[in-house]
Design a protein around this motif. Structure first.
Motif, short mmCIF file in Angstrom:
data_model
loop_
_atom_site.label_atom_id
_atom_site.label_comp_id
_atom_site.label_asym_id
_atom_site.label_seq_id
_atom_site.Cartn_x
_atom_site.Cartn_y
_atom_site.Cartn_z
N ASN A 90 0.96 -1.32 -0.12
CA ASN A 90 -0.06 0.02 -0.23
C ASN A 90 0.71 1.42 0.09
OD1 ASN A 90 0.88 0.55 2.55
ND2 ASN A 90 -0.75 -0.10 3.50
N GLY A 91 2.12 1.05 0.16
CA GLY A 91 3.02 2.22 -0.17
C GLY A 91 3.70 2.70 1.25
N ALA A 335 0.54 1.71 -7.40
CA ALA A 335 1.78 1.57 -8.10
C ALA A 335 2.50 1.14 -7.01
CB ALA A 335 1.97 2.87 -8.42
N GLU A 363 -1.33 17.28 -19.08
CA GLU A 363 -2.62 17.60 -18.40
C GLU A 363 -3.15 18.79 -19.57
OE1 GLU A 363 -3.12 18.32 -14.19
OE2 GLU A 363 -1.96 16.43 -13.95
N TYR A 394 -13.15 22.34 0.91
CA TYR A 394 -13.69 21.15 1.46
C TYR A 394 -15.01 20.98 1.74
CZ TYR A 394 -8.63 20.71 1.31
OH TYR A 394 -7.29 20.75 0.74
N PRO A 420 -6.22 14.24 -13.34
CA PRO A 420 -6.01 13.25 -12.29
C PRO A 420 -7.41 13.34 -11.13
CG PRO A 420 -4.33 15.13 -11.72
CD PRO A 420 -5.34 15.48 -13.12
N HIS A 423 -7.36 11.30 -8.03
CA HIS A 423 -6.46 11.68 -7.22
C HIS A 423 -6.85 12.83 -6.52
CE1 HIS A 423 -1.53 12.02 -6.65
NE2 HIS A 423 -2.26 11.82 -5.61
N GLN A 424 -7.29 14.02 -7.06
CA GLN A 424 -7.60 14.99 -6.32
C GLN A 424 -8.92 14.62 -5.29
OE1 GLN A 424 -6.43 17.85 -6.12
NE2 GLN A 424 -5.89 18.61 -8.08
N ARG A 426 -9.36 11.81 -3.87
CA ARG A 426 -8.83 11.23 -2.51
C ARG A 426 -8.22 12.21 -1.64
NH1 ARG A 426 -4.74 6.75 -3.99
NH2 ARG A 426 -5.10 6.34 -1.76
N ILE A 427 -7.49 13.16 -2.42
CA ILE A 427 -6.77 14.09 -1.25
C ILE A 427 -7.97 14.93 -0.72
CG2 ILE A 427 -5.52 16.45 -1.28
CD1 ILE A 427 -4.26 15.55 -3.77
N LEU A 430 -9.07 12.76 2.09
CA LEU A 430 -8.15 12.67 3.27
C LEU A 430 -8.29 13.75 4.15
CD1 LEU A 430 -5.26 11.20 3.91
CD2 LEU A 430 -4.31 12.96 2.90
N LYS A 431 -8.44 15.08 3.54
CA LYS A 431 -8.64 16.34 4.38
C LYS A 431 -9.72 16.35 5.12
CE LYS A 431 -5.28 19.40 3.90
NZ LYS A 431 -4.74 19.63 5.31
N VAL B 121 -0.76 14.11 -8.98
CA VAL B 121 -1.12 15.46 -8.61
C VAL B 121 0.08 16.21 -7.84
CG1 VAL B 121 -2.53 17.15 -7.25
CG2 VAL B 121 -3.53 15.29 -8.39
N LEU B 125 0.68 16.80 -0.57
CA LEU B 125 -0.34 16.02 0.21
C LEU B 125 -0.67 15.11 -1.12
CD1 LEU B 125 -2.08 16.13 2.54
CD2 LEU B 125 -3.79 17.19 1.41
N GLY B 126 -0.73 15.41 -2.10
CA GLY B 126 -1.23 14.31 -3.35
C GLY B 126 0.05 13.29 -3.29
N LEU B 129 -0.13 10.10 -0.90
CA LEU B 129 -1.15 9.31 -1.10
C LEU B 129 -0.61 8.01 -1.90
CD1 LEU B 129 -4.48 11.13 -1.84
CD2 LEU B 129 -3.96 9.69 0.06
N VAL B 130 0.52 8.35 -2.64
CA VAL B 130 1.23 7.51 -3.78
C VAL B 130 2.31 7.24 -3.43
CG1 VAL B 130 1.62 6.94 -5.97
CG2 VAL B 130 -0.13 8.70 -5.64
N SER B 131 2.54 6.05 -2.14
CA SER B 131 3.56 5.74 -1.35
C SER B 131 4.76 6.85 -1.33
CB SER B 131 4.54 4.78 -2.62
OG SER B 131 3.61 3.94 -3.10
N GLY B 132 4.15 8.19 -0.74
CA GLY B 132 4.98 9.22 -0.33
C GLY B 132 5.92 9.65 -1.42
#
Lengths: 438, 269
Positions: A90-91, A335, A363, A394, A420, A423-424, A426-427, A430-431, B121, B125-126, B129-132
């Motif tokens: 999971n990273g 990934a 992008e 938020y 993305p 990804h946004q 998910r940010i 999280l916040k 991103v 902060l982005g 979320l992806v393995s730092g």
């Protein structure tokens, strides 16, 4: 006949041809395994072995810490070398139990049940809970929790999820085709635990052989039926599958049990059958090793904790122009930056992509085309959510229902500006979670 | 000619009518506001940085006049303007030293190992979320500049090396950068404090060294060499206690084998 499905969604290219017809193979017992204590949604387990202990295959090595948690068992026999932090798929780095094998694969004594139908519901549930079974489709939600709905939520529908809507992955497909008996047995056990009379097996129509085999296997049963569903992403998300199979909509913010349904993956049903009949805990799972950057794509039965590098080696190794290795499929997979991460209960596949498959993308600005809105299976507005998050609004994102996003990736996939979006989102989630905790 | 006169008269008439209406409305609907609020507002920095936690300087000025917040609510205003506000409102103010942001990491692209390409991103902060993100160190700077975006005073910039550089002159000590950093590597310290352990890595020596060249390995040399007892090591990471260590810039920073202990003022010269 028009096949059943849900509204919205996307149509990513399937790429199932890499491993679709590769029969299951068993990976030789690895020399060493790294077994994380967090392999499920919920509280991390408490390790109950220490450095230097001898363990046997199937022995409990980390106890569930709470109701929403799930036991973890040794997947090889040998000696515990360390209980320390190692890279997790999971990273993050998380606590793992590092076992060096003795090569014998000596099992603990397991209790075999000859006639499961004599067991009561609670006994069956205890067997499932003890065996550390979690949702094997990738979400890894502890199964015994799903099987314990509150009294005010009666369950009348049970669905086996055989959609496997993620492109590339073929693990569920092979399990349905080759472990059919176990799967039907697991389905019956799960239906007995839930006391449900309507069982369905939802399979996407791109697996005609699996549909045929399943239909033959359940020919004598009058409580289970096979439901072929349309090939569309994310058909395998449980809310989408419930909509397709029984035409019920899970309310916003609700769970499948709110409409009286429980959904379990094919792999989960098989694990349940093994746990009840053979007394075998989750020590292995089917992993699809696939993609255009692996020499021999295969569907491999691998022990939990086997490093990815061992699996890739077994499948002929990576090609020189490998660009990306993911755990899971291309839509929701994670990934990886290291190949030393272990297979966990949620590893449905290892996807290896070459430079050709991962083009450099640029992008562009949002052109307000609304494709993401049409694709979102949860009826959200991904473009507005993403903009709200990037502007740190938020509260607005929360009002727009950001917390209902299932992160399926359909919006990002269809976006012509390559934004993305997930990804946004998910940010933002999280916040918002951080803020709500305060 | 006649139509011209009509036009001027009618437009003038309409104008006059509304002018009277507005004058009346102004007199009738006037909101009494303490004149001090505007004076205080003028003395506040006016950057609307949000360091006080209120929506802008105007809101802060209002609460100051009402006596709901003290002069310390604004960490940004200098002593001079605080004295003036104090005189205006009859509040006393102790002259203090301003805080300055310190980036406790030297893991720039020169020093840190790179583990992967990150193409998500482009915010710190982005990347958490992806393995730092791209850099090997799980404690250090992520290099995407969330701190630079949030600064209202143009006091922090991303250097060529992928590490933020604080302009100690311009920094007002509002603390927004420290708040936004997902790795908590930016801390606010008194301006006179100059010697820091510029590292947050809590891994054991070998793992830490693999991640970054300029990393604290918890070797304890600083603890032994510094007689004031200002250094302590916990979780393989040294930290400096400025109350014991004082701000003596002469104390040895060159004893650290990995150069993780730095005098930030001298280093920027």
């Amino acid at each position: 006949m028009k096949l059943k499905t849900f509204k919205h969604g996307s149509h990513p290219k399937e790429f199932k041809e890499f491993a679709e017809h590769k029969l299951l193979e068993t990976l030789p017992i690895p020399d060493e395994v790294f077994i994380p204590v967090t392999q499920h949604i919920g509280a991390p387990c408490k390790p109950c072995v220490k450095k230097g202990d001898e363990v046997k295959t199937g022995q409990l090595i980390a106890e569930s810490a709470g109701f929403v948690s799930s036991n973890i068992h040794a997947s090889i026999s040998g000696k515990v070398k360390a209980v320390a932090a190692f890279p997790h798929p999971n990273g993050s780095k998380s606590i793992m139990i590092h076992i060096v094998g003795d090569g014998n694969d000596e099992w603990i004594e397991t209790e075999k049940v000859s006639d499961w139908e004599k067991l009561g519901k609670d006994e069956l549930k205890k067997l499932i809970s003890d065996a550390g079974i979690v949702g094997m489709g990738g979400a890894a939600f502890p199964t015994h929790v799903k099987l314990s709905p509150p009294k005010d939520k009666p369950i009348d529908t049970f669905i086996i999820n055989g959609c496997e809507c993620e492109p590339y992955l073929t693990a569920d497909h092979r399990m349905m085709a080759e472990q059919t008996e176990k799967m039907v047995l697991g389905t019956k056990i799960l239906m007995k635990v839930l006391d449900v009379k309507n069982g369905y097996i939802g399979i996407e129509s791109n697996k005609p052989d699996a549909i045929e085999i399943m239909e033959k296997a359940i020919a004598g049963e009058n409580t289970i039926s096979v439901v072929p569903v349309q090939v569309k992403y994310p058909q395998g998300a449980e809310k989408m599958l419930i909509k397709a199979v029984v035409d019920k909509e899970v309310p916003t913010g609700g769970l499948p049990m709110d409409v009286g349904a429980v959904v379990n993956n094919v792999g989960t049903a098989i694990a349940v059958a093994e746990a009840v009949i053979e007394g075998k805990p989750v020590v292995e799972r089917v992993v699809t090793v696939t993609g255009d950057a692996i020499n021999e794509p295969k569907n491999v039965i691998a022990r939990i904790g086997t490093p990815f590098s061992k699996l890739l080696e077994y499948c002929g190794g990576l090609k020189p122009d490998t660009r990306k290795v993911l755990m899971g499929g291309p839509m929701m997979g994670v990934a990886q930056y290291s190949l030393e991460v272990p297979v966990v209960k949620a590893t449905s596949g290892i996807l290896c992509l070459s430079t050709d498959s991962v083009p450099e993308i640029k992008e562009y600005a949002c052109i307000m085309c609304g494709k993401c809105v049409e694709a979102c299976p949860m009826f959200l507005l991904p473009t507005r959510l993403s903009k709200a998050v990037s502007k740190e609004k938020y509260e607005m994102a929360e009002e727009l229902g950001i917390m209902n996003c299932i992160e399926c990736g359909s919006c990002s996939y269809v976006c012509p500006s390559n934004l993305p979006l997930v990804h946004q989102i998910r940010i933002g989630k999280l916040k918002i979670n951080e803020k709500n905790k305060k | 000619m006649e139509s011209l006169i009509y036009a001027v008269l009618s437009m003038g008439g309409i104008g006059l009518f509304f002018a009277v209406l507005i004058t009346l409305a102004n007199a009738k609907l006037k909101v009494e506001e303490d004149p001090k609020i505007e004076l205080v507002n003028d003395l506040l920095p006016g950057a609307n940085c949000g360091a006080c936690g209120l929506p802008g300087c105007g809101a802060c000025a209002e609460l100051m006049v009402k006596g709901e917040v003290g002069l310390s609510a604004c960490p940004v205003a200098d002593d001079d303007s605080k004295d003036q506000i104090g005189k205006l409102l009859g509040l006393s103010h102790e002259a203090g030293e301003k805080d300055v942001a310190v980036v406790l990491c030297q893991g720039g692209l020169k020093n840190v190992s790179i583990k992967a390409d990150y193409d998500g991103v482009k915010t710190c902060l982005g990347s958490t979320l992806v393995s730092g993100g791209e850099r090997q160190c799980a404690y250090g700077c992520l290099g995407n500049g969330d701190c630079c975006v949030v600064c209202s005073f143009d006091a922090i910039h991303m250097g060529e090396d992928g590490l933020p550089i604080v302009d100690r002159e311009k920094c007002t000590g509002c603390g927004k950068c420290a708040e936004v950093c997902p790795r908590d590597i930016i801390e606010m310290h008194k301006e006179s404090h100059q010697v820091f352990v510029l590292c947050k890595n809590q891994d054991k020596g070998k793992a830490a060294k693999e991640a970054c060249k300029v990393v604290c390995i918890g070797c304890q040399i600083c603890v032994k060499k510094d007689e004031s007892g200002g250094f302590t090591v916990k979780n393989f990471l040294a930290s400096v206690d400025h109350s014991k260590y004082g701000s003596n810039p002469e104390l040895p920073t060159d004893k650290c084998p990995t150069n993780a202990i730095v005098n930030v003022v001298r280093a920027s010269e």
